[in-house]
Design a protein around this motif. Structure first.
Motif, PDB file in Angstrom:
ATOM      1  N   GLU A  62      40.375  35.656  28.410  1.00 55.51           N
ATOM      2  CA  GLU A  62      40.971  35.176  29.541  1.00 55.51           C
ATOM      3  C   GLU A  62      42.428  35.201  29.757  1.00 55.51           C
ATOM      4  N   ASN A 563      45.058  27.842  32.642  1.00 57.72           N
ATOM      5  CA  ASN A 563      43.982  28.992  33.146  1.00 57.72           C
ATOM      6  C   ASN A 563      43.313  28.897  34.532  1.00 57.72           C
ATOM      7  N   LEU A 565      40.097  29.687  36.736  1.00 56.35           N
ATOM      8  CA  LEU A 565      38.829  30.338  36.554  1.00 56.35           C
ATOM      9  C   LEU A 565      38.008  29.791  37.889  1.00 56.35           C
ATOM     10  N   SER A 568      33.271  33.594  38.848  1.00 55.27           N
ATOM     11  CA  SER A 568      32.823  34.754  37.670  1.00 55.27           C
ATOM     12  C   SER A 568      33.800  35.935  38.188  1.00 55.27           C
ATOM     13  N   SER A 571      39.965  35.751  37.578  1.00 51.91           N
ATOM     14  CA  SER A 571      40.760  34.675  36.736  1.00 51.91           C
ATOM     15  C   SER A 571      42.150  35.069  36.572  1.00 51.91           C
TER      16      SER A 571
END
Length: 655
Positions: A62, A563, A565, A568, A571
């Motif tokens: 990530e 982060n 997200l 899916s 990111s």
């Protein structure tokens, strides 16, 4: 000034480990992730070492990080200093050990020590990032299980074990600033009990500075057989690197142009091969395991200056053998895990140097060590208590008939380490832990080669280690706080005021103490925040320098990462790191009025998936800050600038 010698030795050993393994009617089709650093045996991933920090493969992916060294710095908040030998491997510093930080931590890959017995960092850049399952960072003394040099702690990389039935793989291509070109590929295939995997990588970069080109080719491959309670694995790792050395600058030169070089014709190469055989077998309540590894390194250097042309060569080998046994038992709600083992190591190096056609060195160094250790951990309800001890004997030998100063010595040491650890969970979301122990390290051949008095090697360094901590929260939201102290005697360190222009010495008593904070929080469904903070005091506690600060130790370091997200298919990640000011590496008496300035860096990544493809853009030092993390000079000199803004574009295909 001390040299960053990559000068290993040659040695040979022959050991065989035979595990008679019958056929099992039922074979595991998948292998769960494991951790092996808590007891040097596979264990449930939930039983990580007491007080450890864990970086997962998902964390690395990530953040868009492409090597283990970078992951440890950016995700675990470990302070790093830019390499001055042309490699990508920053010197990592756990708990403020400054210029000798590499010698005060142990780096392992799947239980095999890759820390070097020389003044050089472990080559973490040669570990394929796609192969990493998790990284465990254990701060504080760990000499019982891992021997000398573990006062600052251990960094343990655990790679993925096998693959699901069938095959998997990936290809990554990357282009970026300063001529950065990189191609990586990995693949793994499983046939019943057998798994074959291979990772290759090729890196080319012109470098941020003049005369900073680097070329690196890596290969890592393995064959594993796993069935029932037995596993045998063979691994081969190879790295080839050619680097130009841009050298150091003065502060005036850095301010005028941080990209310039004073050594336009210096270069070197580092070639490393590592072979490892690992075996595990369970016999009821007993587990038996062993690793046999052999590492070869060839290093070459070419340097030109006003004093003439100098060429250096070193060929080194190290062989390690580590058999051990574990017994686990549970009765009446009390669990017990007893581990005992042996560690054998043989290291040797042939090195030579020629300057202006005159041979000034033709050295042969050897170091053998033999150790026995035992560690017992008891689990009673919500409490874990562990105690252990280690005894290790070292034999050292050095000969250099052409050398100046130190030309020969024979030396032996017998050293002991101990530890006592405990953890108690008041409830699932709140636990306290404590550690106490004794750790040690011995001087390597490079350090003993430059001492104040010829042919008088240094005595071992010892440390009394203490740590108290608390952790609170769940997997999604948690915080860990630690206070620590290391009281060192005979610390091995380079003193620029010793001898004739500087030498490695045993210091008067010193101390490292401070506080560490780690936390992570889920801000919303799509956002996660993580942060680290370390505040450390590193000082002399006796002698003529009593009260002085140790050099190249920032009092405070901090990191923050967010982060994003949302789905899916995409990111993003943004990270910030701040490092406090610190004393120049040669400012031993604290007389320099200037300090290495504090600095803040920002990195970010955005990625978008299109089926099996992922496209990403990654930026480092986005504010284009001119800064340096490494400066060995006495004051305003010996500066090795860090890179300016870097942008990389990555394409990845998973199959």
């Amino acid at each position: 000034m001390r040299a960053a010698a990559c000068v290993p030795l040659a040695l040979s050993a022959s050991v065989a480990a035979i595990f008679a393994v019958p056929s099992w009617a039922q074979q595991d089709s998948t292998l769960s992730p494991v951790t092996v650093s808590a007891s040097r045996f596979p264990s449930d991933p939930s039983r990580v070492p007491i007080g450890a920090s864990v970086i997962t493969a998902e964390d690395i992916r990530e953040a868009g990080i492409n090597n283990a060294n970078e992951a440890i710095r950016k995700l675990a908040g470990v302070h790093g200093r830019n390499s001055f030998s042309g490699t990508q491997d920053y010197s990592l510093d756990l708990r403020g050990f400054g210029t000798n930080s590499d010698q005060n931590l142990v780096v392992l890959v799947d239980g095999i020590r890759i820390s070097e017995n020389e003044l050089s960092p472990a080559l973490l850049s040669s570990v394929p990032v796609e192969s990493i399952e998790r990284i465990e960072v254990v701060r504080g003394g760990s000499s019982v299980l891992y021997g000398e040099g573990a006062t600052g702690g251990t960094i343990h990389i655990i790679t993925k074990r096998g693959a699901p039935d069938g095959a998997r793989g990936s290809v990554v291509a990357e282009l970026g600033s300063y001529g950065h070109r990189e191609l990586r590929a990995s693949a793994a295939k499983r046939w019943d009990a057998f798994t074959l995997d291979a990772n290759i990588g090729s890196l080319r970069a012109d470098g941020y500075r003049d005369n900073a080109e680097v070329k690196q080719n890596n290969f890592s491959g393995g064959l594993q057989w796993a069935a029932g309670d037995a596993r045998i694995a063979l691994r081969v790792d190879a790295s080839r690197q050619d680097s130009d050395f841009p050298g150091s600058l003065t502060l005036a030169q850095f301010n005028a142009d941080p990209r310039q070089t004073n050594s336009p014709d210096d270069f070197g190469s580092f070639d490393t091969n590592r072979y490892a055989l690992l075996a595990e077998r369970r016999f009821g309540a007993f587990d038996v395991a062993a690793e046999l590894s052999h590492r070869e390194r060839r290093a070459r250097g070419h340097y030109e200056s006003a004093f003439g042309v100098s060429d250096s060569r070193s060929d080194s080998d190290v062989t390690q053998f580590s058999p051990r046994i574990r017994h686990r038992h549970e009765s009446g709600g009390i669990g017990n895990e007893l581990v005992a083992g042996l560690d054998f190591s043989q290291w040797s190096r042939d090195s030579s140097g020629v300057s202006g056609g005159f041979a000034y060195s033709d050295a042969r160094a050897k170091q053998d060590s033999r150790a026995v250790y035992v560690r017992d951990e008891i689990t009673i309800g919500n409490a874990r208590i562990a105690a252990g001890a280690r005894h290790e004997k070292f034999e050292k030998d050095f000969r250099d008939p052409l050398g100046f100063g130190t030309t020969r010595y024979d030396q032996s040491h017998s050293l002991n380490a101990w530890e006592l650890q405990g953890r108690y969970a008041f409830q699932p979301s709140l636990a306290v832990f404590a550690k106490a122990g004794r750790s040690y390290r011995v001087a390597n051949a490079d350090e003993n080669g430059l001492t104040p008095f010829a042919d008088q090697p240094l005595v071992p360094q010892t440390s009394r280690d203490l740590e108290l901590g608390v952790t609170a929260g769940s997997t999604a939201q948690n915080v860990t706080a630690r206070v620590f102290r290391h009281r060192l005697k005979n610390e091995i360190f380079y003193d620029p005021t010793a001898g004739f222009g500087g030498a490695n010495v045993n210091l008067d008593p010193t101390r490292r103490q401070g506080i560490e904070l780690e936390g992570r929080m889920r801000l919303a469904q799509a956002f996660a925040l993580s942060a680290t903070l370390q505040r450390v005091s590193a000082r002399f506690t006796d002698g003529p320098n009593d009260g002085n600060e140790m050099v190249m130790v920032p009092k405070t370091t901090a990191s923050l990462r967010l982060n994003w997200l949302p789905a899916s298919t995409q990111s993003a990640s943004v990270g910030l790191q701040w490092v406090d000011s610190q004393r120049y590496g040669g400012d031993f008496d604290n007389s320099c009025t200037g300090r290495i300035p504090s600095y803040t860096t920002v990195d970010a990544r955005y990625a978008k998936r299109f089926g099996a493809w992922e496209l990403a853009i990654v930026g480092a030092n986005l504010t284009d800050r001119d800064y340096f993390s490494n400066a060995f000079g006495a004051c305003r000199s010996g500066i090795y600038p860090d890179p300016g803004r870097q942008v990389r574009v990555t394409a990845r295909l998973d199959f």
